[in-house]
Write a protein that holds these residues in place. Structure first.
Motif, PDB file in Angstrom:
ATOM      1  N   MET A   1       0.831  -1.195   0.000  1.00  0.00           N
ATOM      2  CA  MET A   1       0.000   0.000   0.000  1.00  0.00           C
ATOM      3  C   MET A   1       0.873   1.255   0.000  1.00  0.00           C
ATOM      4  SD  MET A   1      -3.099  -1.367   0.133  1.00  0.00           S
ATOM      5  CE  MET A   1      -4.304  -0.313   0.922  1.00  0.00           C
ATOM      6  N   THR A   2       0.244   2.430   0.218  1.00  0.00           N
ATOM      7  CA  THR A   2       0.952   3.701   0.128  1.00  0.00           C
ATOM      8  C   THR A   2       0.988   4.401   1.491  1.00  0.00           C
ATOM      9  OG1 THR A   2       0.127   3.914  -2.146  1.00  0.00           O
ATOM     10  CG2 THR A   2       1.130   5.871  -1.173  1.00  0.00           C
ATOM     11  N   ALA A   3       1.975   4.059   2.300  1.00  0.00           N
ATOM     12  CA  ALA A   3       2.146   4.688   3.623  1.00  0.00           C
ATOM     13  C   ALA A   3       2.992   5.947   3.454  1.00  0.00           C
ATOM     14  CB  ALA A   3       2.786   3.710   4.587  1.00  0.00           C
ATOM     15  N   LEU A   4       2.427   6.931   2.784  1.00  0.00           N
ATOM     16  CA  LEU A   4       3.179   8.119   2.396  1.00  0.00           C
ATOM     17  C   LEU A   4       3.590   8.969   3.599  1.00  0.00           C
ATOM     18  CD1 LEU A   4       4.279   9.893   0.110  1.00  0.00           C
ATOM     19  CD2 LEU A   4       2.010  10.934  -0.074  1.00  0.00           C
ATOM     20  N   TYR A   5       2.725   9.121   4.585  1.00  0.00           N
ATOM     21  CA  TYR A   5       3.082   9.923   5.748  1.00  0.00           C
ATOM     22  C   TYR A   5       4.257   9.305   6.514  1.00  0.00           C
ATOM     23  CZ  TYR A   5      -1.404  12.420   5.261  1.00  0.00           C
ATOM     24  OH  TYR A   5      -2.460  13.167   4.812  1.00  0.00           O
ATOM     25  N   ASP A   6       4.187   8.005   6.739  1.00  0.00           N
ATOM     26  CA  ASP A   6       5.265   7.339   7.483  1.00  0.00           C
ATOM     27  C   ASP A   6       6.598   7.497   6.761  1.00  0.00           C
ATOM     28  OD1 ASP A   6       3.461   6.541   9.396  1.00  0.00           O
ATOM     29  OD2 ASP A   6       3.501   4.414   8.876  1.00  0.00           O
ATOM     30  N   ALA A   7       6.596   7.286   5.458  1.00  0.00           N
ATOM     31  CA  ALA A   7       7.831   7.363   4.682  1.00  0.00           C
ATOM     32  C   ALA A   7       8.339   8.801   4.592  1.00  0.00           C
ATOM     33  CB  ALA A   7       7.608   6.785   3.292  1.00  0.00           C
ATOM     34  N   SER A   8       7.437   9.741   4.354  1.00  0.00           N
ATOM     35  CA  SER A   8       7.836  11.146   4.271  1.00  0.00           C
ATOM     36  C   SER A   8       8.458  11.615   5.571  1.00  0.00           C
ATOM     37  CB  SER A   8       6.624  12.022   3.947  1.00  0.00           C
ATOM     38  OG  SER A   8       6.072  11.718   2.698  1.00  0.00           O
TER      39      SER A   8
ATOM     40  N   HIS B   1      -1.163  13.577   9.399  1.00  0.00           N
ATOM     41  CA  HIS B   1      -0.917  14.766   8.594  1.00  0.00           C
ATOM     42  C   HIS B   1      -0.331  15.902   9.431  1.00  0.00           C
ATOM     43  CE1 HIS B   1      -2.080  18.400   6.191  1.00  0.00           C
ATOM     44  NE2 HIS B   1      -1.521  17.659   5.260  1.00  0.00           N
ATOM     45  N   ALA B   2      -0.785  16.067  10.650  1.00  0.00           N
ATOM     46  CA  ALA B   2      -0.257  17.134  11.510  1.00  0.00           C
ATOM     47  C   ALA B   2       1.232  16.944  11.781  1.00  0.00           C
ATOM     48  CB  ALA B   2      -1.028  17.173  12.828  1.00  0.00           C
ATOM     49  N   ASP B   3       1.663  15.701  11.926  1.00  0.00           N
ATOM     50  CA  ASP B   3       3.088  15.426  12.131  1.00  0.00           C
ATOM     51  C   ASP B   3       3.896  15.839  10.899  1.00  0.00           C
ATOM     52  OD1 ASP B   3       2.549  14.121  14.639  1.00  0.00           O
ATOM     53  OD2 ASP B   3       1.949  12.344  13.503  1.00  0.00           O
ATOM     54  N   ILE B   4       3.351  15.548   9.735  1.00  0.00           N
ATOM     55  CA  ILE B   4       4.026  15.884   8.493  1.00  0.00           C
ATOM     56  C   ILE B   4       4.150  17.396   8.355  1.00  0.00           C
ATOM     57  CG2 ILE B   4       3.898  15.759   5.982  1.00  0.00           C
ATOM     58  CD1 ILE B   4       4.565  13.104   7.487  1.00  0.00           C
ATOM     59  N   LYS B   5       3.103  18.122   8.670  1.00  0.00           N
ATOM     60  CA  LYS B   5       3.146  19.579   8.573  1.00  0.00           C
ATOM     61  C   LYS B   5       4.226  20.154   9.479  1.00  0.00           C
ATOM     62  CE  LYS B   5       0.408  22.005   6.742  1.00  0.00           C
ATOM     63  NZ  LYS B   5       0.444  22.687   5.415  1.00  0.00           N
ATOM     64  N   ASN B   6       4.404  19.578  10.651  1.00  0.00           N
ATOM     65  CA  ASN B   6       5.438  20.053  11.569  1.00  0.00           C
ATOM     66  C   ASN B   6       6.832  19.832  10.988  1.00  0.00           C
ATOM     67  OD1 ASN B   6       3.630  20.917  13.521  1.00  0.00           O
ATOM     68  ND2 ASN B   6       3.635  18.969  14.628  1.00  0.00           N
ATOM     69  N   LEU B   7       7.050  18.674  10.380  1.00  0.00           N
ATOM     70  CA  LEU B   7       8.352  18.392   9.769  1.00  0.00           C
ATOM     71  C   LEU B   7       8.596  19.270   8.543  1.00  0.00           C
ATOM     72  CD1 LEU B   7       8.354  14.513  10.119  1.00  0.00           C
ATOM     73  CD2 LEU B   7      10.043  16.064  11.127  1.00  0.00           C
ATOM     74  N   VAL B   8       7.556  19.472   7.741  1.00  0.00           N
ATOM     75  CA  VAL B   8       7.686  20.342   6.573  1.00  0.00           C
ATOM     76  C   VAL B   8       8.062  21.761   7.013  1.00  0.00           C
ATOM     77  CG1 VAL B   8       6.424  21.454   4.699  1.00  0.00           C
ATOM     78  CG2 VAL B   8       6.175  19.006   5.074  1.00  0.00           C
TER      79      VAL B   8
ATOM     80  N   SER C   1      -1.181  19.626   0.079  1.00  0.00           N
ATOM     81  CA  SER C   1      -1.475  19.251   1.467  1.00  0.00           C
ATOM     82  C   SER C   1      -0.225  19.294   2.337  1.00  0.00           C
ATOM     83  CB  SER C   1      -2.103  17.852   1.519  1.00  0.00           C
ATOM     84  OG  SER C   1      -1.130  16.838   1.336  1.00  0.00           O
ATOM     85  N   TYR C   2       0.947  19.230   1.689  1.00  0.00           N
ATOM     86  CA  TYR C   2       2.224  19.367   2.390  1.00  0.00           C
ATOM     87  C   TYR C   2       2.687  20.826   2.421  1.00  0.00           C
ATOM     88  CZ  TYR C   2       3.398  14.356   2.644  1.00  0.00           C
ATOM     89  OH  TYR C   2       3.437  13.014   2.940  1.00  0.00           O
ATOM     90  N   GLY C   3       1.899  21.714   1.878  1.00  0.00           N
ATOM     91  CA  GLY C   3       2.253  23.120   1.880  1.00  0.00           C
ATOM     92  C   GLY C   3       3.129  23.541   0.718  1.00  0.00           C
TER      93      GLY C   3
END
Length: 206
Positions: free
Chosen positions: A70-77, A110-117, A143-145
């Protein structure tokens, strides 16, 4: 300069796989030889497949990694961005190539990803999204800004050429101080059909 490449290897990438890995090889071969390159592939899992100087890059082949899952994009990003943050090079490019939207992450939201971005952006680094025959890459990137100039869709038959020319040229320019950006002309060229039967995906992914 450090370059971090994250390549989707979910099951829906099967028909694009040879072109996808060919595009990565073509991209790295055009980078300055002293560039540090880190590459990972992901589905439900995340595997590092290369860590080397661009000048010592060993081309990836179909026998090493293949599409599945599958596509675990948040985990990988999250993992690749955190690796870049830990390395903390002065100039860093993070390139994400995917053919689908997030659908199976277990550890990051998604909130975790935004913090890292936000951390990546604060360092004035580049975070670029490439859609692998995926016309909803804009939704994912935004969605990643990411702004309009930080993502593009690429049709299946243009993957290799686009990486070897437009993406590599932009990356080399960034090494000397210019921002990376995809123009309207770049985006049009990236999806220009080379054959009459080229079709774009509409967000369906494994």
């Amino acid at each position: 300069m450090n370059v971090y490449i994250l390549l989707d290897r979910s099951g829906s990438m099967q028909n694009l796989w040879s072109e996808a890995i060919g595009s990565i090889n073509a991209y790295v071969e055009k980078l300055p030889k002293e560039t540090d390159v880190y590459m990972a592939v992901f589905d439900n899992d995340y595997d590092v497949v290369r860590q080397s100087k661009a000048g010592s890059w060993k081309p990836i082949n179909n026998d090493e990694v293949s599409p599945r899952g599958m596509t675990a994009l948040y985990d990988a990003s999250a993992r690749i961005m955190q690796r870049a943050i830990d390395d903390n090079a002065e100039k860093t490019i993070i390139v994400v190539m995917t053919d689908g939207e997030e659908n199976s992450s277990r550890n990051f939201k998604h909130a975790d990803i935004k913090n890292l971005v936000a951390k990546v952006d604060a360092k004035k680094w580049e975070l670029i999204f490439l859609g692998a025959n995926f016309d909803k890459v804009a939704t994912v990137a935004q969605s990643y800004g990411r702004g309009f100039d930080k993502f593009t869709n690429i049709s299946a038959d243009n993957l290799r050429n686009f990486a070897a020319t437009t993406l590599a040229t932009s990356s080399v320019a960034y090494a000397t101080g210019a921002a990376m950006s995809f123009t309207d002309a770049d985006k049009a060229a990236a999806v220009a059909p080379a054959t009459s039967n080229t079709t774009l995906k509409t967000g369906t992914s494994m």
